[in-house]
Motif scaffolding. Structure first.
Motif, PDB file in Angstrom:
ATOM      1  N   ASP A   1      65.468   0.982  14.040  1.00 41.73           N
ATOM      2  CA  ASP A   1      66.645   1.726  13.595  1.00 41.73           C
ATOM      3  C   ASP A   1      66.318   2.530  12.337  1.00 41.73           C
ATOM      4  N   ALA A   2      67.268   3.345  11.920  1.00 50.98           N
ATOM      5  CA  ALA A   2      67.044   4.234  10.778  1.00 50.98           C
ATOM      6  C   ALA A   2      66.821   3.452   9.486  1.00 50.98           C
TER       7      ALA A   2
ATOM      8  N   VAL B   1      53.748  16.115   7.861  1.00 48.29           N
ATOM      9  CA  VAL B   1      54.276  14.751   7.935  1.00 48.29           C
ATOM     10  C   VAL B   1      54.116  14.270   9.369  1.00 48.29           C
ATOM     11  N   THR B   2      53.505  13.093   9.546  1.00 47.89           N
ATOM     12  CA  THR B   2      53.216  12.609  10.894  1.00 47.89           C
ATOM     13  C   THR B   2      54.135  11.485  11.356  1.00 47.89           C
ATOM     14  N   ILE B   3      54.858  10.859  10.435  1.00 53.32           N
ATOM     15  CA  ILE B   3      55.832   9.832  10.823  1.00 53.32           C
ATOM     16  C   ILE B   3      57.131  10.135  10.105  1.00 53.32           C
ATOM     17  N   SER B   4      58.160  10.455  10.886  1.00 47.55           N
ATOM     18  CA  SER B   4      59.457  10.721  10.266  1.00 47.55           C
ATOM     19  C   SER B   4      60.621  10.182  11.098  1.00 47.55           C
ATOM     20  N   THR B   5      60.419   9.961  12.380  1.00 52.47           N
ATOM     21  CA  THR B   5      61.514   9.500  13.240  1.00 52.47           C
ATOM     22  C   THR B   5      61.341   8.021  13.587  1.00 52.47           C
ATOM     23  N   VAL B   6      62.413   7.431  14.072  1.00 54.91           N
ATOM     24  CA  VAL B   6      62.377   6.041  14.527  1.00 54.91           C
ATOM     25  C   VAL B   6      61.365   5.893  15.660  1.00 54.91           C
ATOM     26  N   GLU B   7      61.320   6.861  16.555  1.00 58.60           N
ATOM     27  CA  GLU B   7      60.385   6.807  17.685  1.00 58.60           C
ATOM     28  C   GLU B   7      58.936   6.873  17.217  1.00 58.60           C
ATOM     29  N   GLU B   8      58.641   7.764  16.267  1.00 56.39           N
ATOM     30  CA  GLU B   8      57.279   7.856  15.732  1.00 56.39           C
ATOM     31  C   GLU B   8      56.881   6.560  15.030  1.00 56.39           C
TER      32      GLU B   8
ATOM     33  N   ALA C   1      59.226  -4.017   6.852  1.00 57.46           N
ATOM     34  CA  ALA C   1      58.743  -3.466   5.580  1.00 57.46           C
ATOM     35  C   ALA C   1      58.232  -4.588   4.669  1.00 57.46           C
ATOM     36  N   THR C   2      58.911  -5.713   4.656  1.00 56.11           N
ATOM     37  CA  THR C   2      58.468  -6.865   3.864  1.00 56.11           C
ATOM     38  C   THR C   2      57.148  -7.388   4.381  1.00 56.11           C
TER      39      THR C   2
ATOM     40  N   ALA D   1      63.059   1.988   5.200  1.00 52.99           N
ATOM     41  CA  ALA D   1      62.408   0.944   4.402  1.00 52.99           C
ATOM     42  C   ALA D   1      60.885   1.021   4.515  1.00 52.99           C
ATOM     43  N   VAL D   2      60.381   1.236   5.724  1.00 57.08           N
ATOM     44  CA  VAL D   2      58.927   1.312   5.916  1.00 57.08           C
ATOM     45  C   VAL D   2      58.377   2.590   5.278  1.00 57.08           C
TER      46      VAL D   2
END
Length: 178
Positions: A49-50, A25-32, A111-112, A55-56
């Motif tokens: 934010d989380a 998994v390459t994107i999991s944190t808010v920073e990533e 996300a929208t 949502a994304v």
């Protein structure tokens, strides 16, 4: 077919997001996710934010389904996405980008906006009968989405890693047969 710059950016970012759920998994944190936002030239609201991350990242499965769909199935998915988000296409110009389409407000949640941008990009892919530019990685052990923007439609692998692994395997097979 050469796609407009905004279409290519939307397709490329959607492929990266869809593939980010694969191992590893390459994107999991808010920073990533914030790094992803900057790297892929998104504009507009970015909450960092989380809730936004969730949502994304929740779009990954829908994007994968759309990016690997048949042309006929993609039409229904695109129409549903645009209707659900009440998209209203308008020409916009911002940052270093010339006139292009946006279909929701820059204040809408990321996300929208991302969902609508991909749906709008897929309109060009579908209308141009270019669904063959999208597919699944040619590596038997990978299910990554591939976006082929090459002139001769020769891209088969989702990443350099998969391409190299297959080249090495082919080389070893040739050496073993010699």
């Amino acid at each position: 077919m050469v796609f407009a710059h905004d279409v290519e950016l939307s397709l490329q970012s959607a492929v990266v997001l869809a593939n980010s759920a694969l191992d590893p998994v390459t994107i999991s944190t808010v920073e990533e996710l914030s790094d992803f936002y900057r790297k892929h030239h998104f504009s507009g609201r970015h909450d960092r934010d989380a809730a936004e991350r969730d949502a994304v990242l929740a779009l990954r499965a829908e994007f994968r389904t759309l990016l690997t769909a048949s042309r006929e199935d993609a039409v229904g998915l695109v129409n549903r996405m645009l209707a659900e988000e009440q998209a209203l296409p308008q020409l916009m110009r911002h940052d270093e980008f010339d006139w292009h389409l946006h279909a929701v407000s820059p204040d809408a949640p990321w996300a929208t906006r991302f969902r609508v941008e991909l749906a709008m990009a897929m309109i060009d892919v579908i209308r141009g009968d270019e669904m063959s530019r999208l597919g699944v990685c040619g590596d038997d052990e990978c299910e990554g989405v591939v976006l082929d923007l090459s002139r001769n439609r020769s891209r088969r692998f989702c990443s350099t890693t998969c391409g190299n692994r297959n080249a090495v395997a082919a080389y070893r097979a040739r050496q073993a047969g010699a």
